[in-house]
Scaffold this motif. Structure first.
Motif, PDB file in Angstrom:
ATOM      1  N   ALA A 172       0.830  -1.205   0.000  1.00 14.65           N
ATOM      2  CA  ALA A 172       0.000   0.000   0.000  1.00 14.65           C
ATOM      3  C   ALA A 172       0.864   1.254   0.000  1.00 14.65           C
ATOM      4  O   ALA A 172       0.553   2.239  -0.688  1.00 14.65           O
ATOM      5  CB  ALA A 172      -0.926  -0.013   1.211  1.00 14.65           C
ATOM      6  N   THR A 214       2.236   1.795  -3.484  1.00 14.01           N
ATOM      7  CA  THR A 214       1.238   2.346  -4.412  1.00 14.01           C
ATOM      8  C   THR A 214       1.006   3.830  -4.133  1.00 14.01           C
ATOM      9  O   THR A 214       0.696   4.598  -5.060  1.00 14.01           O
ATOM     10  CB  THR A 214      -0.092   1.577  -4.329  1.00 14.01           C
ATOM     11  N   TYR A 215       1.172   4.250  -2.882  1.00 13.53           N
ATOM     12  CA  TYR A 215       1.103   5.674  -2.561  1.00 13.53           C
ATOM     13  C   TYR A 215       2.239   6.423  -3.258  1.00 13.53           C
ATOM     14  O   TYR A 215       2.024   7.483  -3.865  1.00 13.53           O
ATOM     15  CB  TYR A 215       1.166   5.859  -1.044  1.00 13.53           C
ATOM     16  N   GLU A 224       1.272   6.754  -6.859  1.00 16.42           N
ATOM     17  CA  GLU A 224       0.213   7.730  -7.107  1.00 16.42           C
ATOM     18  C   GLU A 224       0.744   9.159  -7.002  1.00 16.42           C
ATOM     19  O   GLU A 224       0.383  10.030  -7.809  1.00 16.42           O
ATOM     20  CB  GLU A 224      -0.958   7.537  -6.138  1.00 16.42           C
ATOM     21  N   THR A 234      -4.619   6.354  -1.892  1.00 16.49           N
ATOM     22  CA  THR A 234      -3.696   5.288  -1.492  1.00 16.49           C
ATOM     23  C   THR A 234      -3.095   5.563  -0.123  1.00 16.49           C
ATOM     24  O   THR A 234      -2.813   4.634   0.637  1.00 16.49           O
ATOM     25  CB  THR A 234      -2.580   5.127  -2.538  1.00 16.49           C
ATOM     26  N   TYR A 280      -3.400   3.183   3.123  1.00  9.85           N
ATOM     27  CA  TYR A 280      -2.226   2.774   3.886  1.00  9.85           C
ATOM     28  C   TYR A 280      -2.395   3.097   5.370  1.00  9.85           C
ATOM     29  O   TYR A 280      -2.141   2.258   6.243  1.00  9.85           O
ATOM     30  CB  TYR A 280      -0.972   3.461   3.332  1.00  9.85           C
TER      31      TYR A 280
END
Length: 258
Positions: A96, A99-100, A103, A247, A251
């Motif tokens: 997570a 993916t942040y 993004e 994201t 998280y």
């Protein structure tokens, strides 16, 4: 005879920041390319069983890519994965967080415009999470501060922006991006937000801002100072970008459940 259609060809390396399923077997990818900036790339047939493009069309996979431009659209012809960051895919919170990072990188980049240092920062941050075993909060804070610097929002953390002296009970003003003493806070206006720092978190902040990018995660910070650095780093980046990230919310929801 009809004229030949010009199809520019490009062999480069890229990191997938986002993937969206398209039609029955394709994907539309957002890729951060080496020397090219952010590009939108179609991976045709990558969702078919045994597709040679399947691995390179996955989120957060770093690959050598063969691309061609047809009618102003890039398509992936070949893909050779170089790093899949597999360790992240077995740890939901680290996945997570990765993916942040992806993004945020997509949000601050422009189509076809390279942001110097951005690709290296994202790759190094993913590597630190996956291979180096660095604490998530350390990697996250370093990523956020360094990314802010790369896109033009470097915080001024040398001395108090109001009195010009070494900051006493230092705080970081999130909107102005400056350091100040607690007693000087009122001079920056009542509407802005400042977050406190201590000696350890301020030293780490200065290291991230001015240190060698190749040794970005090499600093040490005491457990009591890390939350202060983490709060200031996240607050500063979100304030400067004037937005949040879904994201990041995901998280933080996971971390809160641990």
């Amino acid at each position: 005879m009809p004229g030949r259609i010009h199809m520019p060809h490009l062999v480069t390396k890229g990191l997938v920041l986002r993937e969206v399923n398209y039609k029955e077997s394709d994907k539309i990818l957002t890729v951060l390319l080496e020397g090219q900036g952010r590009r939108t790339v179609k991976a045709q047939g990558c969702r078919r069983k045994n597709s040679p493009l399947a691995a390179s069309a996955q989120l957060m996979v770093w690959s050598e890519m063969s691309l061609y431009d047809y009618q102003d659209r890039w398509s992936m012809k070949e893909g050779n994965p170089l790093e899949e960051f597999r360790g992240l895919r077995t740890d939901l919170t680290r996945l997570a967080l990765g993916t942040y990072f992806a993004e945020v990188a997509e949000a601050v980049s422009e189509e076809g415009v390279e942001t110097p240092g951005l690709l290296s920062l994202v790759l190094n941050s993913l590597y630190a999470l996956d291979k180096l075993g660095k604490a998530e909060a350390v990697v996250k804070a370093a990523f956020e501060v360094k990314l802010a610097c790369l896109v033009g929002y470097e915080p001024m953390a040398d001395a108090c922006a109001v009195c010009g002296q070494q900051a006493v009970e230092p705080q970081l003003n999130l909107s102005e991006g400056v350091l100040h003493c607690r007693k000087c806070r009122r001079e920056l206006g009542e509407d802005s937000i400042s977050l406190p720092l201590d000696e350890g978190s301020l030293a780490a902040l200065r290291y991230i801002v001015g240190g060698d990018a190749k040794r970005l995660f090499s600093f040490r910070i005491a457990p009591q100072s890390l939350p202060l650095l983490a709060g200031a780093a996240e607050g500063f980046l979100l304030t400067q970008l004037e937005r949040g990230f879904r994201t990041l919310d995901f998280y933080k929801g996971l971390v809160g459940k641990v």
